[in-house]
Scaffold this active site. Sequence first.
Site, PDB file in Angstrom:
ATOM      1  N   ALA A 196       5.476   1.550 -12.120  1.00 15.67           N
ATOM      2  CA  ALA A 196       5.437   1.744 -10.669  1.00 15.67           C
ATOM      3  C   ALA A 196       4.152   2.482 -10.270  1.00 15.67           C
ATOM      4  O   ALA A 196       3.440   2.067  -9.346  1.00 15.67           O
ATOM      5  CB  ALA A 196       6.660   2.524 -10.210  1.00 15.67           C
ATOM      6  N   ILE A 232      12.133   4.030 -17.431  1.00 15.77           N
ATOM      7  CA  ILE A 232      10.821   3.564 -17.919  1.00 15.77           C
ATOM      8  C   ILE A 232       9.989   2.975 -16.793  1.00 15.77           C
ATOM      9  O   ILE A 232       8.764   2.905 -16.891  1.00 15.77           O
ATOM     10  CB  ILE A 232      11.014   2.529 -19.042  1.00 15.77           C
ATOM     11  CG1 ILE A 232       9.704   2.317 -19.813  1.00 15.77           C
ATOM     12  CG2 ILE A 232      11.579   1.209 -18.496  1.00 15.77           C
ATOM     13  CD1 ILE A 232       9.871   1.535 -21.106  1.00 15.77           C
ATOM     14  N   LYS A 233      10.643   2.564 -15.706  1.00 20.30           N
ATOM     15  CA  LYS A 233       9.925   1.910 -14.613  1.00 20.30           C
ATOM     16  C   LYS A 233       8.962   2.846 -13.882  1.00 20.30           C
ATOM     17  O   LYS A 233       8.100   2.387 -13.137  1.00 20.30           O
ATOM     18  CB  LYS A 233      10.928   1.316 -13.612  1.00 20.30           C
ATOM     19  CG  LYS A 233      11.847   0.260 -14.199  1.00 20.30           C
ATOM     20  CD  LYS A 233      11.119  -1.017 -14.565  1.00 20.30           C
ATOM     21  CE  LYS A 233      12.098  -2.131 -14.908  1.00 20.30           C
ATOM     22  NZ  LYS A 233      11.432  -3.416 -15.108  1.00 20.30           N
ATOM     23  N   ASP A 234       9.117   4.146 -14.079  1.00 19.87           N
ATOM     24  CA  ASP A 234       8.166   5.085 -13.476  1.00 19.87           C
ATOM     25  C   ASP A 234       6.742   4.765 -13.936  1.00 19.87           C
ATOM     26  O   ASP A 234       5.778   4.923 -13.180  1.00 19.87           O
ATOM     27  CB  ASP A 234       8.493   6.528 -13.874  1.00 19.87           C
ATOM     28  CG  ASP A 234       9.761   7.052 -13.236  1.00 19.87           C
ATOM     29  OD1 ASP A 234      10.374   6.306 -12.447  1.00 19.87           O
ATOM     30  OD2 ASP A 234      10.148   8.195 -13.534  1.00 19.87           O
TER      31      ASP A 234
END
Length: 453
Positions: A47, A42-44
């Site tokens: 970021a 999910i950090k995409d």
Amino acid sequence: MWHNNILETIGNTPMVKLNRITKDIPATVLAKIETTNPGNSIKDRMALKMIEDAEKDGRLKPGGTIIEGTSGNTGMGLAIAAVIKGYKCIFTSTDKQSKEKFDALRAFGAEVIVCPTNVDPEDPRSYYSVSSRLEREVPNSWKPNQYDNPSNSKANYEQTGPEIWEQTEGKVTHIVVGVGTGGTISGTAKYLKEKNPAIQVLGIDTYGSVFKKYKETGVFDKEEIYPYITEGIGEDFLPENVDFTLIDHFEKVTDKDAALMTREIARREGIFAGNSSGAALAGLLQMKDRFKEGDVVVVIFPDHGTRYLGKMYNEDWLRERGFLADDKLTARDILNKKENPEIITLDIEKSVLEAINTIKTQNISQIPVTQKGMVVGKVTESDILTALLENPGLKSQPISTIITAPFPFVDLNTSIDKISSMINKDNIAVLVEDEHGKIEIITQFDIITAMAG
């Protein structure tokens, strides 16, 4: 139709109904599978959002270096975006994170600096402090600071929240989210509560983290802080992205329950998810009394199981921490089956002749050597034979003249497979320290005896 680059594939992740693990929960439980993002987490989302916002206001300039403290997933999202946009990356992380995460970051050309876990955030060795120092020292650099950067929450407000609302056709009643930086839960919660203020937002915390007590008492208790194994959730400080007013309840989950549930998700639902997914689902089951017939509960699965192949998906790793009990024999079982578990040792000041006599009278082939009660080496039949062939006069000398490196130590929970792999012609036994601090020895013969009956 095609995408112009990999960044355009971020988001619009699928939602999957869970059936077996949640069969005793009356509500419909849906998992938001964030592993389909290009960086498998999910950090995409955040970021890319942090980078784009920094580009717009000039904080991140062409050819710049991105410097961030990350447990791995944010770094992956930043690294992928950096490849496409032409930036360099330097990441700091902690030594509790899995090696696979670091290898993945380096695969995208990033530099990774590993820092100690068990230090305060203000400590100059911490991964927060090291990343801040590097930002000051490296020319044309920018630190996203995911913990306090509002773009983190904003990405989930603009993307994750609307996706959940649309995929459930507005029927979502609860969301269950692991809380680390706070961006996922706070951004998603803000959007969903604007749509329906009755939606319950349930945060998953871990033991050793400060979130739950702070939410319930308003007290930041440093006594609550201690090292923990679970990755991706919990903190020892209060990130600005954690909006406690949007979180209705925190549920703490043990390292063991999180690790074992991580494996269960793969085995029972066919979803290869990471450690924080295990924590989230274990927490959801602990809160099952909060859910009723007709409720629609969404639990976010933030990252992929490949990040944890050396940890939660490794049985020896689990056994060494006492997390896994199964039918395989362990060091404890082997010792319990030994007819005479008493270990025979020799003090380092004893002579070679005394070692020969001990081996002969006790009918053993090896002896651990101690000094002031501590194991410092070993002497074996072959060691003595080799030494005497070279110098027959060594009989009267202390065994310190012929000892070799001590046998390796194993944990009581170490599996028989691991122990067997450690025993060979150069290393004919292993040592075990029991619950009372007493040293025991396991030989190849002990393993055969245990397996035979």
